[in-house]
Design a protein around this motif. Sequence first.
Motif, mmCIF file in Angstrom:
data_model
loop_
_atom_site.group_PDB
_atom_site.id
_atom_site.type_symbol
_atom_site.label_atom_id
_atom_site.label_comp_id
_atom_site.label_asym_id
_atom_site.label_seq_id
_atom_site.Cartn_x
_atom_site.Cartn_y
_atom_site.Cartn_z
ATOM 1 N N LEU A 29 0.994 -1.248 -0.115
ATOM 2 C CA LEU A 29 0.099 -0.092 -0.159
ATOM 3 C C LEU A 29 0.920 1.270 -0.154
ATOM 4 O O LEU A 29 1.939 1.332 0.598
ATOM 5 C CB LEU A 29 -0.861 0.108 1.245
ATOM 6 C CG LEU A 29 -1.640 1.199 1.492
ATOM 7 C CD1 LEU A 29 -2.767 1.486 0.209
ATOM 8 C CD2 LEU A 29 -2.373 1.260 3.001
ATOM 9 N N ASP A 30 0.670 2.199 -1.018
ATOM 10 C CA ASP A 30 0.908 3.636 -0.665
ATOM 11 C C ASP A 30 -0.249 4.230 -0.503
ATOM 12 O O ASP A 30 -0.951 4.608 -1.363
ATOM 13 C CB ASP A 30 1.641 4.089 -1.973
ATOM 14 C CG ASP A 30 2.059 5.474 -2.080
ATOM 15 O OD1 ASP A 30 1.744 6.368 -0.973
ATOM 16 O OD2 ASP A 30 2.658 5.988 -3.068
ATOM 17 N N PRO A 31 -0.200 5.030 0.771
ATOM 18 C CA PRO A 31 -1.700 5.575 1.433
ATOM 19 C C PRO A 31 -1.610 6.895 0.815
ATOM 20 O O PRO A 31 -2.794 7.420 1.123
ATOM 21 C CB PRO A 31 -1.517 5.524 2.902
ATOM 22 C CG PRO A 31 0.020 5.438 2.816
ATOM 23 C CD PRO A 31 0.712 4.799 1.996
ATOM 24 N N LEU A 34 1.245 -6.475 5.779
ATOM 25 C CA LEU A 34 1.286 -5.401 4.708
ATOM 26 C C LEU A 34 2.624 -4.495 4.477
ATOM 27 O O LEU A 34 3.006 -4.265 5.478
ATOM 28 C CB LEU A 34 0.058 -4.240 5.042
ATOM 29 C CG LEU A 34 -0.116 -3.239 3.968
ATOM 30 C CD1 LEU A 34 -0.666 -3.728 2.542
ATOM 31 C CD2 LEU A 34 -1.398 -2.239 4.604
ATOM 32 N N HIS A 35 2.941 -4.419 3.325
ATOM 33 C CA HIS A 35 4.230 -3.884 2.981
ATOM 34 C C HIS A 35 3.651 -2.152 2.825
ATOM 35 O O HIS A 35 2.965 -2.034 1.483
ATOM 36 C CB HIS A 35 5.116 -4.240 2.196
ATOM 37 C CG HIS A 35 6.542 -3.684 2.240
ATOM 38 N ND1 HIS A 35 7.462 -4.422 2.957
ATOM 39 C CD2 HIS A 35 7.032 -2.647 1.681
ATOM 40 C CE1 HIS A 35 8.709 -3.820 2.677
ATOM 41 N NE2 HIS A 35 8.345 -2.601 1.830
ATOM 42 N N MET A 36 4.016 -1.132 3.316
ATOM 43 C CA MET A 36 3.835 0.184 2.924
ATOM 44 C C MET A 36 4.960 1.060 2.758
ATOM 45 O O MET A 36 5.893 1.167 3.699
ATOM 46 C CB MET A 36 3.005 0.631 4.428
ATOM 47 C CG MET A 36 2.290 2.170 3.909
ATOM 48 S SD MET A 36 1.251 2.755 5.598
ATOM 49 C CE MET A 36 0.154 1.725 5.724
ATOM 50 N N VAL A 37 4.885 1.796 1.636
ATOM 51 C CA VAL A 37 5.823 2.776 1.477
ATOM 52 C C VAL A 37 5.239 4.221 0.789
ATOM 53 O O VAL A 37 4.462 3.818 -0.281
ATOM 54 C CB VAL A 37 7.012 2.236 0.516
ATOM 55 C CG1 VAL A 37 8.154 3.479 0.176
ATOM 56 C CG2 VAL A 37 7.630 0.987 0.830
ATOM 57 N N PHE A 38 5.596 5.144 1.550
ATOM 58 C CA PHE A 38 4.917 6.350 0.788
ATOM 59 C C PHE A 38 5.968 7.606 1.228
ATOM 60 O O PHE A 38 6.786 7.707 1.783
ATOM 61 C CB PHE A 38 3.594 6.659 1.520
ATOM 62 C CG PHE A 38 3.602 6.737 2.892
ATOM 63 C CD1 PHE A 38 3.019 8.076 3.673
ATOM 64 C CD2 PHE A 38 3.825 5.400 4.058
ATOM 65 C CE1 PHE A 38 3.017 7.844 4.931
ATOM 66 C CE2 PHE A 38 3.649 5.758 5.339
ATOM 67 C CZ PHE A 38 3.224 7.087 5.780
ATOM 68 N N ASN A 39 5.480 8.735 0.512
ATOM 69 C CA ASN A 39 5.977 9.813 0.394
ATOM 70 C C ASN A 39 5.082 11.045 0.767
ATOM 71 O O ASN A 39 4.531 11.787 -0.046
ATOM 72 C CB ASN A 39 6.579 10.358 -1.125
ATOM 73 C CG ASN A 39 7.197 11.523 -1.081
ATOM 74 O OD1 ASN A 39 7.709 12.090 -0.331
ATOM 75 N ND2 ASN A 39 6.986 12.317 -2.377
#
Length: 384
Positions: free
Chosen positions: A197-199, A301-306
């Motif tokens: 997920l990229d939220p 869940l793997h999450m990466v975001f900016n």
Amino acid sequence: MANNFKMLAKTMYGFEDILAAELKALGAMNVETGVRSVSFEGDTGFMYKANLSLRTAIKILKPIRTFFVRGDQDLYDKVYRMEWERHMKVSGTFAIDATVNSDLFNHSKYVALKTKDAIVDRFRNILGKRPDVDVKYPDLRIHIHIQRNQVTISLDSSGQSLHQRGYKTATNIAPINEILAAGMLLQSGWDGQCDFLDPMCGSGTLLIEAAMIACNIPANINRREFAFEKWPDYDQELFDKIVDSSLNKTREFHHKIYGFDKAPSAVHKANDNVKNANLSEYIQVQQQDFFESDKPVEGHLHMVFNPPYGERLNINMPEFYRQIGDTLKNNYPDTEAWFITADLSAFKHVGLRPSRKIKLFNGKLESRLYKYEIYAGSKKAKFN
């Protein structure tokens, strides 16, 4: 091997080891890390493959001559003596990029101009006419690097920076660079073995790069051209074989990649870019405010975001980062969350202890990539 030659892959600060690992996995020889660069050896086919497949390389340079100089006339003379007619036609165009760290020369533009004069004069004296300079779309891009009194002249096999993958037609405010996105994902250990997920997905760069890593799709498969395609020795048949071989190594991805953004315009742009990259079957983008969201899947869940920061949007930073921490804590059990920020005090407001901090640069902004591990029991414990 007899046909191997030395090359240099340029990269961003902090990605040198990742790029070295990418090169070794592709089959490069004699891989050595430098500062924002990795040197390696391979043949012409490997040069094609490196441009096509590397996720964290900005450019692939092919050094063709190294020599020492005493001053500007010496530079001119030694460049003039090189057989430039082997590398381009007199009817072609060229451009020169120069980087200089030397007491002999105090301006890179002057070095580029002196190099240009030597090349043009050689053609004019031998063939009676000269090639033209075209800084935007040259047939040959030449890179000259001067360190003290040592000069290295290379051919740029990539052309436009390799972050220009070819799938992005729509962008948001300050979109994340594709190489930075891929490097963050690889730093985070993303390998496609769970849901993603990229939220705060913006125009979808992290989603697309995540899907390409998960499926082992070559990073630049959607790119229109590479500089080496204009070289006199370009081998179209060999390049086609490299493309086919790389596509044969793609793999199935048995999980899902999700993107949230609260702006309808961002969702629309992300979906356009996902479609351009031919990844719609793996990526689902929806209009959703992360702070009002729940984890979209069972299991890890793997999450990466900016997340946005003060440089781009006028927001209350302490409150914004407190909400990130609260949302992760309360709604995202069994999640490994990574995010990048240039606001180096922001993580104090998250209210969670990061298990890793990695220094990176987002453009010219010094940034940190933080890792937070949210355990499966944390939500349950909150209500006991």
